[in-house]
Every structure is written in structure tokens, then in C-alpha cells.
Design a protein around this motif. Structure first.
Motif, PDB file in Angstrom:
ATOM      1  N   GLU A   1      -0.522  12.506   4.991  1.00 16.27           N
ATOM      2  CA  GLU A   1      -0.598  13.420   3.857  1.00 16.27           C
ATOM      3  C   GLU A   1      -0.205  14.847   4.217  1.00 16.27           C
TER       4      GLU A   1
ATOM      5  N   ARG B   1      -4.330   8.626  -5.468  1.00 15.13           N
ATOM      6  CA  ARG B   1      -4.085   7.375  -4.749  1.00 15.13           C
ATOM      7  C   ARG B   1      -4.406   7.482  -3.270  1.00 15.13           C
ATOM      8  N   LYS B   2      -4.193   8.672  -2.694  1.00 16.31           N
ATOM      9  CA  LYS B   2      -4.506   8.791  -1.271  1.00 16.31           C
ATOM     10  C   LYS B   2      -6.008   8.610  -1.048  1.00 16.31           C
TER      11      LYS B   2
ATOM     12  N   VAL C   1      -4.026   8.411   7.600  1.00  9.61           N
ATOM     13  CA  VAL C   1      -3.725   8.791   6.214  1.00  9.61           C
ATOM     14  C   VAL C   1      -3.650  10.318   6.116  1.00  9.61           C
ATOM     15  N   ARG C   2      -4.624  10.978   6.757  1.00 11.94           N
ATOM     16  CA  ARG C   2      -4.622  12.448   6.749  1.00 11.94           C
ATOM     17  C   ARG C   2      -3.334  12.993   7.363  1.00 11.94           C
TER      18      ARG C   2
ATOM     19  N   TYR D   1       2.139   6.368   6.259  1.00 11.27           N
ATOM     20  CA  TYR D   1       1.409   5.369   5.467  1.00 11.27           C
ATOM     21  C   TYR D   1       1.707   3.956   5.946  1.00 11.27           C
TER      22      TYR D   1
ATOM     23  N   MET E   1      -2.315  12.021 -11.210  1.00  4.36           N
ATOM     24  CA  MET E   1      -2.930  10.707 -11.028  1.00  4.36           C
ATOM     25  C   MET E   1      -2.521  10.115  -9.689  1.00  4.36           C
ATOM     26  N   GLU E   2      -1.223  10.275  -9.352  1.00  4.60           N
ATOM     27  CA  GLU E   2      -0.768   9.724  -8.079  1.00  4.60           C
ATOM     28  C   GLU E   2      -1.428  10.397  -6.903  1.00  4.60           C
TER      29      GLU E   2
ATOM     30  N   TYR F   1       2.418   1.698  -3.347  1.00  8.89           N
ATOM     31  CA  TYR F   1       1.386   2.164  -4.263  1.00  8.89           C
ATOM     32  C   TYR F   1       1.221   3.668  -4.135  1.00  8.89           C
ATOM     33  N   ARG F   2       1.132   4.146  -2.895  1.00 10.86           N
ATOM     34  CA  ARG F   2       0.986   5.584  -2.663  1.00 10.86           C
ATOM     35  C   ARG F   2       2.179   6.347  -3.232  1.00 10.86           C
ATOM     36  N   GLU F   3       3.362   5.720  -3.147  1.00 12.58           N
ATOM     37  CA  GLU F   3       4.573   6.423  -3.581  1.00 12.58           C
ATOM     38  C   GLU F   3       4.816   6.257  -5.077  1.00 12.58           C
ATOM     39  N   GLY F   4       3.832   5.645  -5.786  1.00  9.27           N
ATOM     40  CA  GLY F   4       3.948   5.641  -7.240  1.00  9.27           C
ATOM     41  C   GLY F   4       4.290   4.331  -7.895  1.00  9.27           C
ATOM     42  N   LEU F   5       4.177   3.233  -7.206  1.00  9.02           N
ATOM     43  CA  LEU F   5       4.457   1.928  -7.801  1.00  9.02           C
ATOM     44  C   LEU F   5       3.457   1.677  -8.927  1.00  9.02           C
ATOM     45  N   ASN F   6       3.969   1.109 -10.026  1.00  8.02           N
ATOM     46  CA  ASN F   6       3.108   0.813 -11.166  1.00  8.02           C
ATOM     47  C   ASN F   6       1.961  -0.111 -10.745  1.00  8.02           C
ATOM     48  N   PRO F   7       0.727   0.356 -10.887  1.00  2.44           N
ATOM     49  CA  PRO F   7      -0.406  -0.454 -10.387  1.00  2.44           C
ATOM     50  C   PRO F   7      -0.569  -1.778 -11.109  1.00  2.44           C
TER      51      PRO F   7
ATOM     52  N   PHE G   1     -10.000   1.567   2.682  1.00  2.00           N
ATOM     53  CA  PHE G   1     -10.146   1.387   4.137  1.00  2.00           C
ATOM     54  C   PHE G   1     -11.624   1.443   4.532  1.00  2.00           C
ATOM     55  N   ILE G   2     -12.298   2.454   3.996  1.00  2.00           N
ATOM     56  CA  ILE G   2     -13.718   2.630   4.356  1.00  2.00           C
ATOM     57  C   ILE G   2     -14.555   1.484   3.786  1.00  2.00           C
TER      58      ILE G   2
ATOM     59  N   ILE H   1      -6.790   4.847  -1.444  1.00  2.00           N
ATOM     60  CA  ILE H   1      -6.420   4.111  -0.229  1.00  2.00           C
ATOM     61  C   ILE H   1      -7.464   4.318   0.867  1.00  2.00           C
ATOM     62  N   GLN H   2      -7.855   5.571   1.056  1.00  2.00           N
ATOM     63  CA  GLN H   2      -8.867   5.833   2.085  1.00  2.00           C
ATOM     64  C   GLN H   2     -10.185   5.152   1.731  1.00  2.00           C
TER      65      GLN H   2
ATOM     66  N   VAL I   1      -8.293   6.424   8.562  1.00  2.00           N
ATOM     67  CA  VAL I   1      -8.455   7.612   7.732  1.00  2.00           C
ATOM     68  C   VAL I   1      -7.674   8.783   8.338  1.00  2.00           C
TER      69      VAL I   1
ATOM     70  N   ALA J   1      -0.460   3.277   8.967  1.00  2.27           N
ATOM     71  CA  ALA J   1      -1.848   3.045   8.563  1.00  2.27           C
ATOM     72  C   ALA J   1      -1.987   1.687   7.891  1.00  2.27           C
ATOM     73  N   SER J   2      -1.047   1.356   7.005  1.00  2.00           N
ATOM     74  CA  SER J   2      -1.150   0.101   6.255  1.00  2.00           C
ATOM     75  C   SER J   2      -1.018  -1.117   7.158  1.00  2.00           C
TER      76      SER J   2
ATOM     77  N   ILE K   1       0.839  -1.203   0.000  1.00  2.00           N
ATOM     78  CA  ILE K   1       0.000   0.000   0.000  1.00  2.00           C
ATOM     79  C   ILE K   1       0.876   1.255   0.000  1.00  2.00           C
TER      80      ILE K   1
END
Lengths: 422, 600
Positions: free
Chosen positions: A349, B5-6, A345-346, A361, B1-2, A179-185, B13-14, B9-10, A342, A364-365, A176
Motif C-alpha cells: 500500500e 478493500r485493503k 499489505v502495508r 499484493y 469504496m475500493e 479484487y484489490r485492483e477493483g474487480l467487480n466483487p 488474513f487476520i 484483505i487484511q 499484514v 502477500a496473496s 485477491i
């Protein structure tokens, strides 16, 4: 004194509040899980898990104070050292540890036991954050990606050697973060397809599955344009899929230990053998299901108190909650978890520093994976994997580890404005 | 696009939280099977078996009592047998039996107790009890088994056994549970409701290891067992045992009735078995043995076998003829002896002499008068009308239908009706000459020993009867069931009985029934020889005594024992003597019966 004042003002009190509400709820449920009508022992009794948990909670408060006092830059600076120490302990436990329930993952000091693999979670998070926040780091860079993979993969490998597959699986949480940091989905999509194939392999027998795969492949070739390149691609894809199916089959039936095989089989069909490998899931669902909307009332659960649910104060603590507090209780706790996630994550961010964001992250993960797997297994949506419900389950190592995870983030977060000034 | 992603992810979770809440709503609220499942886990129902009512004979002797036995229960989850050899040795089972049995109980339910071994006697269990502590997971449950202090009356008493699957399925009231005992035949079946009582249940909470953790809902839903009612039988056990002793080695049925009340003093079916044989652990194999026995010991001949009555039917024919006015008591009828084979010599006969000498020709003529009344010009129709009238009398005498004794499976026998002859010969195709064999109690007429005993009771009572019954008190009621308190009249004036009874007295005084004599007592009887196409004739005798104040009426059927004057009359006489005087003076008759040589 001025600095302490700023901590009190700047710390994220919502997370602190959720933390303490969960810990207290957990403590009450641990008491309910081990409560014996005939013995009438107090919640503080040290021979009960609830009494011991209170000690763990007390020491956690001390840990929080220490974390809050130590300079926030310490975690950034010492990330690798902490990681190194923990990796050393993971190796050391193989030689100096004691074996509990088939896993050699515990150090024993007198009456207390410490599980270093629990601490590997935040250590890995720190090291990962440190490495990924280095100047010029790119996920597309093969070398960077490789080192990242190594940092993540080393602890679970060591933990698997200890015989604790459950804890090792938690490290999947870092996907996760990546993914947030830009890993190819597409990498993640491939992973999901692999998981789908894995499940299908368990449900259907191999021959049926092979026939189905080949039929689909042939159909795709027939329907589309008949270009050599396309046909070859489809055929290659088909071969890979068949290979995956074959290796999953081999993995489950020949590599996994019987108790691990059973856990996976119980997930697919717990009713097949309700007294054998499906026992845990069946009894766990009976416990939660019998709670109804409002629950049986505090200390009134029978499934947990009369030991029908195994590990009722640790991995299956959610059953006690479900049985005694009903759907309102379980939904409230799930709400707390989602709120916490949540919020984390906030917090992640709003960090200006990459290190802090990646660490946030990670926290949270990791909590999310525990939440997903632990509750999922008690209601039969996941196989029985022995990992605790964060902040609820009885256990010092786990509570300490989550305390470290969360409060290091809160400490860093409290100082996020100072980062800007630097 | 990235940047999206946040949110993704949220969102995940929800979403997971939502899915879990929905899934939990489904198992906690929508699915209602979990609540009962949880209760089922912790509930241990301990049945408090009710005490089945016991049965006394008319003199307060115990006919049936209860013996405590022990069911060895096991809770598979807790069961732990370290020393299998010792365990098996104590219980007298093999290692293989032990393993199979453990597998069976485990497959059934690993947490709930199952019966490991049924019905251990007090002695067997005592041996095991001292070592009970060595075998955790095993515990005894006391139950009671039918016990008998004698070897008599098995067919009438019936037996008790575990309830069958079918009976259980048909039990809509939920009274019975698997493993309960239920009356399967005889009195045990007929009075099941009264004898059974009510089982109680105690609910206990147990943990996963079966350790009792207290009462369930503070015992509010527990129930105590209610014992069943005790019964008092009309049977005289001493007479019963004596009769059975006499019938040893013979096949047949004996029924003795107290005429004034309809109480059955003795009801014998021979050969039989000892009632204790069908009580206890070896029920199944013993029952199978009895079922396969070619002599049919389970068959209650007293109420289920039917035979032609032979000459014992003649007093009844005489009574009907007298009531119908087709003869008068003093009317002399010349019998040439050519109408039918006859032991009685030719000459003039009145009713008295005809019964005394058992004249076949006389009753041929009399029966013709009963059947052909010239009510119709057509002899066929006339015969039918006559037979219908005659049928009415027989029906009132309790023939051709079950009497309604309180023992199940009573047979009604057969009386020849117009319908029967119509079906055999066709409508209006039969007349007296077609059916005349029934005038002397042969042919299409079949009567059970019970019906015969009731018939002779009617003669003893000069025209009425109470339905024969075997239970006269239920739980201290001091009276039998209502239907046994009603007096039934047969529609023959009491005056007509005098001639017939006098004649029956002379049968015993100086006729064929001499073996039934009781010193110093007036005995009335009638012999019969029931023709049997398959072998030797059946020996039949009916009698009552004393003549003027009848205390006992009896019918005896002995299969394939030839003339009624021999086996049947002897046994009837001995049993009446035993009952009336309490001793046997005519020991030579006893010897004669026990020698058992009746065909000569």
C-alpha cells in the motif's frame, strides 16, 4: 558504497527478521521431523533433510545478496522476459523432467532437483504487475481482463499438465490482487457460491440436492411478486445451479483421478476410512492434537518421527511443530504469518507505483494461499493439497521461490522514494 | 469504496489466523482423544504370559503340565508374503483360508499385531521357523498349553480355553485380556486364581512399519509375569487310571476317599475323554464333538449325577434308628415278608442280620418307628415331625446339599423333606405309608457318588468326616484350604457304628458283597440295587477297608448294570485291593468286570 548504505537503512527489517526467524524455525522442525533416536545424527548431517535445507538456506542468502545488488528497475523491465523463460521451462519440464510421486515437474541435476512451477509464482506476479500497471489499463475493459486472465491462467494450466494440481491451485491467489485492483466483487461472490455448491454436491447425493434446489426455487417464485420477468430469472438461475451441481458431480466422479477424489472425500469425512484416504488427515490431526498446550518437547514427537504422518518434513511440517511445541508453538507461528501478511499489505500500500503495489499484493496473496491451504489441511479444514508451508517446509525450489518473491518486493520497496524522483 | 478493500484483505488474513488458532485450541487443548491416539499408534504391548501352575498327584506324579506352543503373530501393515503357496503349505492351510484370515486381521487393526494362527505345536512351528525370514511381518509368540502325560481324570481336572466375550465383559478387575486362557471347568476353574499367576506386559515403541524403536518410558511401566502356584492333588493317579480302565465301556461314577482326611483318592466319571483332547488348536471342534456326544462325556457323573441309593441306604437307617433309640442292637423283630417284596426270607431279624441279609421288611418297620414317634395324636403331623428329625440326620451326613468339594458344579441331590411332600400331596395329607419307599433307599431320594463315598467315610470314621477335597496343597502350603481342615461330626455315637460295621463286614465276608473281598484284609461294604424306571437297575456298592484302620472308602455306581453285588462290588473291591496292596490277586474278578456281562 553509498547505495549499499541506503539499502541497509531503507530495507524493511521487520520482514527480513520474520523471514529469518521462520527459516530457522523451519530448519529446526525439519530436523525434528527426520530425527531418529537410534541414529543420533547431527542437524548438519547432509544425509538428513535438515543438512540439505541448510545448503538451501545458505544459497538463499546468496540469492538475497544478488537481488539486493541488482538494480531495482531490472524486475520491472525484465518482467515479461522472466515470465517467458519460466513458461518455457514449464513446457520443457514435460519433456526433460523427471517424475516424482505422479507429477512430472522436476528437473534433476545430480543429486538436486529443481521445480520450475515454484518459480512460476513470482514470474507470474511480475508479469501481472507489469501488464496491469500499463497506461490506460482498466479491469472493466474486456480485452485487458482477458489478457490478465491469460497471464494468470497459463502457468497453472501447464502445471496441471505436469500432474501437480496442488501448485496450480495456488494461482487462485491472484483473485485477491484483482479484487484489490477493483474487480467487480459479484464475480467473487459467484465464485464463492460455486464453491458452496461444490461442497454440498459432495456431501449430499445428487437427487436430494436437486429436489432441494427446485423446492427453494419454487418457494422463491411463490413468495415474491408474480411477474413473468422475475419468474424467468429465478428459473434460469435454478437451471444454472442445477447445471453446476451436475457438472461438479461429473467432474469429481468421472474426471478426477481416484487419488484426487479421495483427497476431497477425506476432507468431507476423514473418519470414513481412517486407514485409506483419510489416513493423512487422521494422523496429521493426531500429531497436532497430541501436542497439547505445551507440546511434547523438541525431538520428542512420535507421530512424525515414527512416520505416522506422511511427508513430515515437507507438506506436513506443521505437524511436527504442533506435536512438539503444542498450541503455543502453533499459535506463535500463525501470529508470525499473519504479521508477515499484514506487513506485506502495508508495504504494498505504501508503494507509489502501481507495478510495485500489484507485485506486493501478489506476494502477500501467494503466501496467504499457502498458509491457508497448508495449515488448513493439517488440521482437517482443507483437503490434502500438496503445497509447502512457506519458509518452513523442506525443499530448495520452494525456499528459493519465496526468497525471490519476498526480497524482490523488499528491494523495490527500499527504492520507493527514488520512484517519486523519476 | 475500493480503498476499503485493503482493510477487507487484511481483515481476511487476520480472520483466517484467528480461526486457525481457535481450531488448533480445540484439537490441541479441548479434545483429549488425540494424545491417547498418538500413544496407541506407537505402543506395542508385548504380553509376557505367565506360567500356569502345574498339578501333581498325591505321589508327585504329574497330572497337568505346560507344553510350549507358538502363536503365529502378524502385523498386517508389514506383512508381505511373496510365495503364498509355500506359506500355506508350511502351515497346512488353504489359499482361501490365508486370504480370509489376512482380511480379518487387516480389518481389526493394521498396525497392531494380531494372531494369525493359534497354538502351533513345537513340531509344526519348527517346520515354519526356518522360513520365517521369507515372510516379513510374521513372528512367533510363545505361549503355553496344558499338557498331559496320561489320559485320565479329565472331568475333575477340567480344561483351559480362551476367555469368552462374556467372561471378559464381566471381568471388572481388568485381569484378563482378549485372547487370554482361563480355566473353564474342574480344578482349572476352581483354582483359576491360584493357577493363573500374573501376566506381564512389555511396552515397546514402534514406528509406522512396526519396527521397534526402543522401550517406552525406559521400561518403567513394564511388568514381569508372575508364575501361578503349583497344586498338589489328593488323587492317586495309578488308582485313578486303574479305576478308569475298569469302568471302560460302563457308565457311572466312582469316588474313593481317604476317610481320615477327606482326601479324594480317585474320582471317576465314565464315559469320559482324554484331557489332552480339549487342549490345543482343535479345541472348538473337539469341544463341539464332546457336547454332541449322546453319552455326555463332559458330564461329571461323580458329582453331578444322582441316583436312588437302594439298599446301600440301610446302614444309615440303622444308625439313625440306633441313635434315636427306636431299636436296640440285639432287638429281634419279626418280619413276615409281606409288607414289601423282599429277597430276605421271613423270620426274626436284628440289625446285624437285617443289614447282612438286606431285609426290606425290617427297615420298613424301623423307618416307621423313626417317623411315627407318637409326638402328636395326628398321624399326619406326627409323620412330619418324624421326617424333620430324620432330615436333620441326613443333612449332617452331607445328603440333600452339595458337600462343597473343590470341583465346580457339584449337585446336592435330593432328600425327601416335608416341603417336598407338602407340595406333592398337600399339607397334612401324607404319612408314613405314603412315603415308605424311602425306607429302603428308593423313591424321592437321590444321592451322588461323591455323597455316597462321604457317607461310607463317615461310617469308616465312626461318626465324622472332612469335606472331600481334591487339592491338598496350594503352592507348597502343606495344607488344603481351610474349610477342608474342619472335622464335621454327624451326631451319632461311635458305639452304634460297631453293629453296623460288623454287619457290613459280614456282607463282604459271606453275603452279597463277596466280590469285594481282599485276601487277608477285613472289608466292610453294602450292596445296593437302584431301581430305575427307564431301564435296567443301577448297580451300587459302598465299602471301606481295612475295617479297623480304614485307609480307603469307596462308592461305585454303574448305570444299568443290575445288582450291586456284580459290577459295582467287583470294581470297588478291585480298586481297594489295588490301592491297599498295590497288586491284584483276584484276577478272575478283573476278568469278570472286563467281560462286562452283568445282566443275567
Amino acid at each position: 558504497m553509498r547505495q549499499e548504505g541506503t539499502i541497509v537503512n531503507k530495507i524493511d527489517w521487520l520482514v527480513v527478521a520474520i523471514y529469518f526467524v521462520m527459516v530457522i524455525l523451519g530448519w529446526l522442525n525439519i530436523y525434528a521431523a527426520v530425527y531418529d533416536e537410534e541414529m543420533q545424527m547431527s542437524i548438519f548431517n547432509l544425509s538428513l533433510n535438515s543438512g540439505k535445507q541448510l545448503i538451501w538456506i545458505g544459497t538463499s542468502v546468496l540469492i538475497i545478496i544478488v537481488i539486493m545488488t541488482v538494480d531495482f528497475r531490472f524486475y520491472d523491465s525484465f518482467a515479461y522476459i522472466i515470465y517467458g523463460i519460466i513458461m518455457f521451462l514449464l513446457v520443457a519440464v514435460l519433456f526433460a523432467g523427471v517424475e516424482v510421486a505422479g507429477s512430472r515437474s522436476w528437473f534433476s541435476f545430480g543429486g538436486f532437483r529443481i521445480q520450475p512451477s515454484e518459480f512460476a509464482k513470482f514470474a507470474t506476479a511480475l508479469a501481472l504487475a507489469k501488464y496491469m500497471s500499463k497506461v490506460g489499463y482498466k479491469l472493466t475493459n474486456i480485452r485487458d481482463l482477458f489478457v490478465t486472465a491469460c497471464i494468470i491462467a497459463l502457468p497453472p494450466l501447464l502445471i496441471i499438465v505436469q500432474g501437480d494440481t496442488g501448485t496450480a491451485l495456488v494461482f487462485g491467489a491472484f483473485i485477491i490482487v484483482l479484487y484489490r485492483e477493483g474487480l467487480n466483487p459479484s464475480l467473487i461472490v459467484i465464485g464463492l457460491i460455486a464453491i458452496a455448491l461444490f461442497v454440498l454436491t459432495l456431501i449430499f447425493d445428487q437427487t436430494t440436492l436437486m429436489i432441494a434446489i427446485v423446492s427453494i426455487g419454487v418457494l422463491v417464485i411463490l413468495i415474491g411478486k408474480k411477474k413473468w420477468q422475475r419468474i424467468l430469472t429465478v428459473a434460469a438461475g435454478m437451471l444454472i445451479v442445477i447445471g453446476v451441481v451436475w457438472s461438479v458431480d461429473y467432474f469429481v466422479n468421472d474426471i478426477l483421478k481416484p487419488h484426487q477424489q479421495n483427497r476431497i472425500k477425506a476432507l468431507i469425512n476423514p473418519e470414513a476410512d481412517p486407514l485409506g484416504y483419510g489416513w493423512n488427515v487422521t494422523q496429521s490431526k493426531i500429531a497436532i492434537g497430541s501436542g497439547g498446550l505445551l507440546g511434547k518437547g523438541f525431538l520428542q514427537g512420535t507421530q512424525t518421527k515414527f512416520d505416522f504422518v506422511p511427508e513430515q518434513s515437507t507438506d506436513f511440517i506443521f505437524c511436527t511443530l504442533g506435536e512438539e511445541q503444542g498450541w503455543f508453538g502453533t499459535t506463535s507461528v500463525i501470529f508470525l504469518f499473519v504479521l508477515l501478511l499484514v506487513r506485506l499489505v502495508r508495504i504494498a500500500e505504501r508503494q507509489k507505483e502501481k507495478f510495485a503495489r500489484i507485485y506486493g499484493y501478489s506476494v502477500a496473496s501467494i503466501i496467504f494461499i499457502h498458509f491457508l491451504v497448508n495449515i488448513g489441511m493439517t488440521i482437517g479444514l482443507f483437503p490434502v493439497i500438496g503445497i509447502p508451508l512457506p519458509l518452513f517446509s523442506y525443499g530448495g525450489s520452494s525456499l528459493w521461490a519465496f526468497t525471490f518473491l519476498i526480497f524482490i518486493l523488499l528491494k523495490i520497496d527500499a527504492h520507493r522514494m527514488q520512484v517519486l524522483l523519476r | 469504496m475500493e480503498n476499503n478493500r485493503k482493510y477487507i484483505i487484511q481483515f481476511v488474513f487476520i480472520l483466517v489466523g484467528l480461526i486457525y488458532c481457535i481450531k488448533l485450541f480445540q484439537i490441541q487443548f479441548l479434545d483429549e482423544t488425540y494424545g491417547p491416539a498418538a500413544e496407541d499408534n506407537i505402543l506395542r504391548r508385548i504380553r509376557d504370559y505367565s506360567y500356569r501352575g502345574i498339578i501333581y498327584d498325591r505321589n508327585g506324579e504329574l497330572l497337568v503340565h505346560n507344553d510350549p506352543v507358538f502363536d503365529l503373530m502378524v502385523i498386517p501393515k508389514e506383512a508381505h508374503v511373496e510365495d503364498t503357496a509355500k506359506f500355506c503349505g508350511l502351515l497346512g492351510i488353504t489359499r482361501e483360508e490365508f486370504i480370509t484370515r489376512m482380511h480379518e486381521v487387516k480389518d481389526y487393526d493394521i498396525f497392531q499385531p494380531s494372531v494369525f494362527m493359534k497354538m502351533l505345536s513345537m513340531e509344526d512351528f519348527a517346520r515354519f521357523q526356518d522360513f520365517l525370514v521369507d515372510f516379513p511381518g510374521f513372528y512367533p509368540q510363545v505361549r503355553s498349553l496344558r499338557g498331559y502325560q496320561h489320559h485320565s481324570l479329565a472331568n475333575a481336572l477340567g480344561y483351559v480355553a480362551e476367555i469368552s466375550k462374556r467372561t471378559l465383559d464381566n471381568d471388572t478387575t481388568g485381569t484378563y485380556k482378549q485372547g487370554d486362557y482361563i480355566g473353564k471347568s474342574g480344578i482349572e476353574l476352581e483354582y483359576e486364581k491360584e493357577l493363573k499367576g500374573e501376566n506381564g506386559v512389555e511396552y515397546k515403541k514402534v514406528n509406522v512399519r512396526g519396527v521397534v524403536k526402543g522401550s517406552f518410558k525406559n521400561g518403567k511401566i513394564d511388568t514381569l509375569s508372575v508364575p501361578g502356584s503349583n497344586l498338589t492333588s489328593t488323587i492317586d493317579l495309578e488308582l485313578q487310571q486303574y479305576g478308569e480302565w475298569l469302568m471302560e465301556g460302563l457308565a457311572g461314577g466312582v469316588v474313593a476317599i481317604e476317610p481320615k482326611t477327606g482326601e479324594v483318592l480317585s474320582i471317576i466319571s465314565s464315559p469320559s475323554y482324554s484331557p489332552g483332547f480339549l487342549s490345543g488348536r482343535y479345541f472348538s471342534q473337539n469341544f463341539a464333538e464332546l457336547t454332541l456326544d449322546s453319552l455326555k462325556p463332559l458330564f461329571n457323573r461323580a458329582i453331578m449325577s444322582v441316583y436312588p441309593p437302594g439298599s446301600t441306604f440301610k446302614p444309615l437307617q440303622a444308625l439313625i434308628a440306633l441313635q434315636e433309640g427306636v431299636i436296640t442292637p440285639k432287638e429281634q423283630i419279626f418280619c413276615s415278608g409281606v409288607l414289601v417284596g423282599d429277597h430276605a426270607p421271613p423270620g426274626y431279624y436284628d440289625v446285624f442280620k437285617a443289614i447282612q441279609k438286606s431285609s426290606n421288611n425290617y427297615f420298613y418297620i424301623v423307618f416307621r418307628r423313626i417317623i411315627n414317634r407318637r409326638l402328636s395324636e395326628n398321624t399326619f403331623i406326627d409323620s412330619r415331625l418324624g421326617l424333620e428329625k430324620w432330615n436333620e440326620y441326613l443333612y449332617k451326613f452331607g445328603l440333600g446339599r452339595p458337600l462343597g468339594i473343590d470341583i465346580p458344579n457339584e449337585k446336592g441331590g435330593q432328600i425327601p423333606t416335608p416341603e417336598l411332600y407338602n407340595s406333592v400331596y398337600g399339607e397334612n395329607s401324607w404319612k408314613w405309608s405314603t412315603i415308605n419307599s424311602i425306607s429302603i433307599g428308593q423313591g424321592e431320594i437321590n444321592i451322588s457318588p461323591l455323597q455316597m463315598a462321604n457317607y461310607v467315610s463317615i461310617i469308616a470314621n465312626r461318626g465324622y468326616y472332612y469335606i472331600p477335597h481334591i487339592i491338598k496343597e496350594v503352592g507348597g502350603s502343606n495344607q488344603p484350604k481351610e474349610k477342608y481342615q474342619e472335622k464335621h461330626f454327624v451326631g451319632i455315637d461311635s458305639i452304634h457304628f460297631k453293629t453296623v460295621i460288623d454287619a457290613m463286614e459280614s456282607v463282604v465276608e459271606g453275603g452279597t458283597g463277596f466280590r469285594a473281598q481282599i485276601p487277608g484284609m477285613q472289608v466292610c461294604g453294602k450292596t445296593g440295587t437302584s431301581q430305575n424306571p427307564h431301564g435296567e437297575d443301577h448297580s451300587v456298592f459302598i465299602a471301606f477297608a481295612p475295617k479297623d484302620d480304614p485307609k480307603i472308602a469307596i462308592s461305585v455306581y454303574v448305570q444299568n448294570a443290575g445288582q450291586g453285588a456284580r459290577a459295582a462290588a467287583s470294581i470297588a473291591g478291585l480298586m481297594m485291593e489295588k490301592y491297599l496292596t498295590g497288586e491284584i490277586k483276584k484276577v478272575w474278578i478283573e476278568d469278570y468286570v472286563k467281560r462286562g456281562q452283568f445282566i443275567y
